[in-house]
Scaffold this active site. Structure first.
Site: not given
Lengths: 281, 281
Positions: A150, A226, A259
């Site tokens: 991320s 996600d 995620h």
């Protein structure tokens, strides 16, 4: 520079350590973790840097990343830094938001006040911590790879793109591929760097590739389920620029994955094998 | 009985879920996690129960146990219950100690007040939760194995010893092998059951083996650097009773390993392979 040992635990035949030191880059104490796999006395081992995402410290991947088995198998040192400076005198987002300030350093050297004094995670990761690692661990600094998740995927890509030849392998889980083009990134770069967008491009993987930076290869896994994909991560922008620029890349959408560290841990061993092939090849 | 889904995450091709339900055994809401590996539609899969140690909830092993890769490989469902009742009206240790009350149910049906109403983890794990699992998951209840850590190792051993034939595989990480003979166990059994020690023996693995209970086989790993080894865990008592009773067992001291999930995760895959051989054999 001296480091203090916070904890060590035997794991998969090696040692999982957590360490603390005073950082000259950030002007704060910083905590990081290092896994050293079993190895022959005197050997120097390849190093994989793992940069974490928003809200994380070194601890998230250390506890949930499931990297030690693969690192032991391939003989890789695994380093997990913190994601921002912390401590007395370090300013935070005025509203305590999770996406700016503490836990959200975005791997930049801040230029705007009041961030510029401590928010120097670029210098910390690119310069200070590598020297500390070389001085204190059996690390072969000629064989470094970098990965992240991320915000840390953004960090891994941009740090590698800006330092050609330093990292022999670069990969990412669900990276923010173009902070210039998403709300998280616009808030962070606008806050840390100021409103002059010409200063943002060196912290944007897509912009760096667009302007000529290249990697030997790139591996990205992205969960198709996600929640942040459409608004923040925008994997398609990286796919498009890699195609336009003929940047070699394997970018995979993974159906059903979100995620979380359940996603990361699923693909961690494969990323480390991919890294090891390039670090030991 | 209905269960509420707290969360599901795709992991290693399967689904890691967390669920909540009202327990008739404990009279409280209870939370547990279940990992269901990838499997053919309609298939029923062997089940491994994992009982956690002092202070834990379902979350510790779910996040740090590194069991999903092996469960996906071997096709095992992995169930992680909580370690005690919790919530309004559930009494705790008067001084809030970590080794009694909340997070420390010791897998007993309490007899003494004020514990008897809610502290019924034996009934919960032996009867209620298996039925819930059979009703709601693709579980082959004729192929169950059980394992646990520390207090949960005690739970796994005693539950399996008291239910001959139910569990085809039994293993433990750093189990409390004889609560009758250590401070943690004496406090817990004395508190939950009362001062009559004749009532304690059914909650003591060594006493159960001594009095004739047997398992087909047993696998135990114990860290040699575990701070609790000498005073609380006393692995040698299990080694001695297994030798005296001709109970087949592999009990291994692992040099350098402590009591943490770094130890558990290191040996988890091997325990699951050992369990799978017995569940699928």
């Amino acid at each position: 520079m001296t480091i203090e040992t916070v904890s060590t635990n035997r794991a998969f035949g090696g040692v999982q350590g957590v360490y603390r030191h005073h950082s000259t880059a950030t002007g704060t104490n910083m905590t990081f973790s290092v896994y050293v796999p079993p190895h022959d006395e005197g050997a120097k081992l390849p190093v994989v840097w793992y940069l974490s995402g928003l809200t994380c410290t070194h601890a998230n991947v250390t506890e949930k990343g499931e990297y030690r088995r693969a690192c032991a198998e391939h003989g890789l040192i695994f380093v997990a830094p913190d994601t921002s400076p912390r401590g007395d005198g370090v300013p935070d987002d005025p509203e305590g938001a999770y996406d700016f300030g503490l836990g959200a350093g975005f791997y930049v050297n801040a230029l705007a006040e009041p961030w510029a004094e401590h928010y120097r995670m670029r210098g910390y990761i690119e310069s200070e911590l590598p020297q500390l690692l070389a001085d204190n661990f059996p690390a072969d600094m000629s064989a470094q790879g970098i990965m992240g998740h991320s915000m840390g995927g953004h960090g891994a890509l941009t740090i590698s793109l800006r330092n050609p030849g330093r990292y022999k392998a670069t990969s990412a889980f669900a990276p923010i591929v173009s902070p210039i083009n998403c709300p998280w990134g616009q808030k962070a770069l606008g806050g840390y760097l100021g409103v002059d967008r010409s200063l943002w491009a060196e912290y944007d993987a897509c912009a760096l590739i667009e302007s000529g930076a290249r990697l030997p290869d790139l591996l990205v896994d992205q969960g198709a389920a996600d929640n942040f994909l459409d608004e923040q991560l925008k994997t398609h922008l990286l796919e498009e620029v890699c195609t336009r620029a003929a940047q070699k890349a394997t970018i995979r959408m993974q159906p059903g994955y979100d995620h979380s560290y359940y996603f990361i841990s699923t693909f961690m061993a494969e990323h480390l094998r991919w890294q090891a092939e390039r670090l030991r090849g």
